[in-house]
Design an enzyme around this catalytic site. Structure first.
Site, PDB file in Angstrom:
ATOM      1  N   GLU A 159       3.145   1.623   5.259  1.00 21.68           N
ATOM      2  CA  GLU A 159       2.581   2.004   3.962  1.00 21.68           C
ATOM      3  C   GLU A 159       1.537   1.014   3.458  1.00 21.68           C
ATOM      4  O   GLU A 159       0.527   1.407   2.872  1.00 21.68           O
ATOM      5  CB  GLU A 159       3.718   2.123   2.940  1.00 21.68           C
ATOM      6  CG  GLU A 159       3.305   2.617   1.573  1.00 21.68           C
ATOM      7  CD  GLU A 159       4.505   2.814   0.661  1.00 21.68           C
ATOM      8  OE1 GLU A 159       4.375   2.552  -0.546  1.00 21.68           O
ATOM      9  OE2 GLU A 159       5.578   3.210   1.158  1.00 21.68           O
ATOM     10  N   ASP A 160       1.744  -0.275   3.719  1.00 20.77           N
ATOM     11  CA  ASP A 160       0.911  -1.301   3.095  1.00 20.77           C
ATOM     12  C   ASP A 160       0.057  -2.105   4.063  1.00 20.77           C
ATOM     13  O   ASP A 160      -0.714  -2.973   3.624  1.00 20.77           O
ATOM     14  CB  ASP A 160       1.795  -2.276   2.303  1.00 20.77           C
ATOM     15  CG  ASP A 160       2.436  -1.606   1.097  1.00 20.77           C
ATOM     16  OD1 ASP A 160       1.882  -0.597   0.618  1.00 20.77           O
ATOM     17  OD2 ASP A 160       3.494  -2.075   0.643  1.00 20.77           O
TER      18      ASP A 160
END
Length: 316
Positions: A159-160
């Site tokens: 996600e990051d």
């Protein structure tokens, strides 16, 4: 047998060795100024001296290219898998990697991925603290499945950072990759849409993914209570607590010990904004206790005279 005759060369006479400047030997080439060749550029000392005080072609040719620093989030390098393998990764080099070794390799991988990231609190704590804390919360409440602990450490990498599910599956196996995928938000959605989607999909997550979700939420909530992100007012803090409780109530059966800790947090947690104490979950929180007040203030009390918390946040 007749003796063999060897004709050895005779040494030159002194007269033959004398060479004057006016009569150079025709067999010797006339000396030329030394040439310097660099990447196709032919330079002589005269031209280099003429450029003294300015970057010469030789200097420029020898200057290494500028280093490019990893962006944030750091890009996944194609050679990272080879590097890990050469260091004994995958358990393939010696074939002796146990559960502890796999877990430590997972922590190393996540630390590299999150290396340029910071949390949004005023102290700018390293981001890797968060996934390690999530795994620690699970372990300290009875979770011993190393795959769940690995997924906890990796739960924000896709996600990051520039990490793919395929990369995680290749390095750590399909079971870990599946849990990580379940814990990964759709980054094409807005922040509010992602919260709605988390609440909608929570009942359909696997037990392992729900366990990671519970630990993830409890660490985020604890962090917000003690040190709210820069720019967060009380309404945003309370809205986060209310939404988080809705998600964790759905996942509570996956790990009752964490569910109990979360319920206690919702009922007791206060935070301080601009010197005023507020209940984090206004609907279920009780009165402010002295223990809770001390817990909220502990970070500020740890500062020495003249020290202040870091005022400039780093957002990623």
């Amino acid at each position: 047998m007749a003796p063999i005759r060897l004709d050895l060369p005779t040494a030159p006479s002194p007269s033959e060795l004398r060479i004057t400047a006016s009569s150079p030997s025709p067999s010797l080439p006339t000396p030329q100024p030394p040439q310097t060749r660099t990447n196709g550029l032919q330079l002589n000392p005269v031209s280099l001296l003429a450029m003294e005080g300015t970057p010469s072609e030789l200097d420029l040719a020898r200057t290494p290219p500028p280093k490019s620093f990893a962006p944030s989030p750091p890009i996944s390098r194609t050679a990272s898998e080879i590097d890990l393998a050469s260091q004994g990764g995958y358990g393939g080099r010696w074939g002796m990697e146990g559960e502890l070794g796999r877990f430590l390799r997972t922590v190393d991988f996540a630390a590299r991925k999150h290396s340029c990231q910071r949390r949004k609190d005023v102290d700018q704590t390293p981001y890797i603290n968060h996934p390690i804390a999530v795994a620690n919360i699970l372990s300290s409440t009875g979770i011993t499945d190393v795959k769940v602990l690995q997924a906890a450490v990796l739960h924000d990498t896709v996600e990051d950072t520039h990490t793919t599910i395929e990369e995680i599956a290749h390095l750590f196996g399909s079971d870990v990759a599946r849990i990580v995928e379940e814990c990964t938000d759709n980054t094409t959605l807005s922040g509010q849409q992602r919260k709605i989607e988390q609440l909608r999909s929570a009942p359909f997550k696997s037990r392992e993914a729900q366990q990671v979700k519970l630990a993830d939420k409890i660490h985020n909530l604890e962090s917000i209570r003690r040190c709210p992100p820069v720019g967060w007012g009380i309404k945003r803090i309370q809205a986060y607590f209310i939404w988080a409780k809705q998600v964790t109530d759905v996942c509570a059966s996956a790990h009752p010990p964490l569910a109990e800790r979360l319920q206690e947090l919702y009922e007791t947690a206060y935070t301080r904004v601009n010197g005023v104490y507020y209940p984090c979950h206004p609907e279920v929180c009780g009165p402010l206790t002295e223990d809770e007040k001390n817990l909220v203030d502990s970070r500020l009390r740890a500062l020495k005279d003249g020290q202040t918390v870091c005022p400039a946040p780093i957002f990623f």
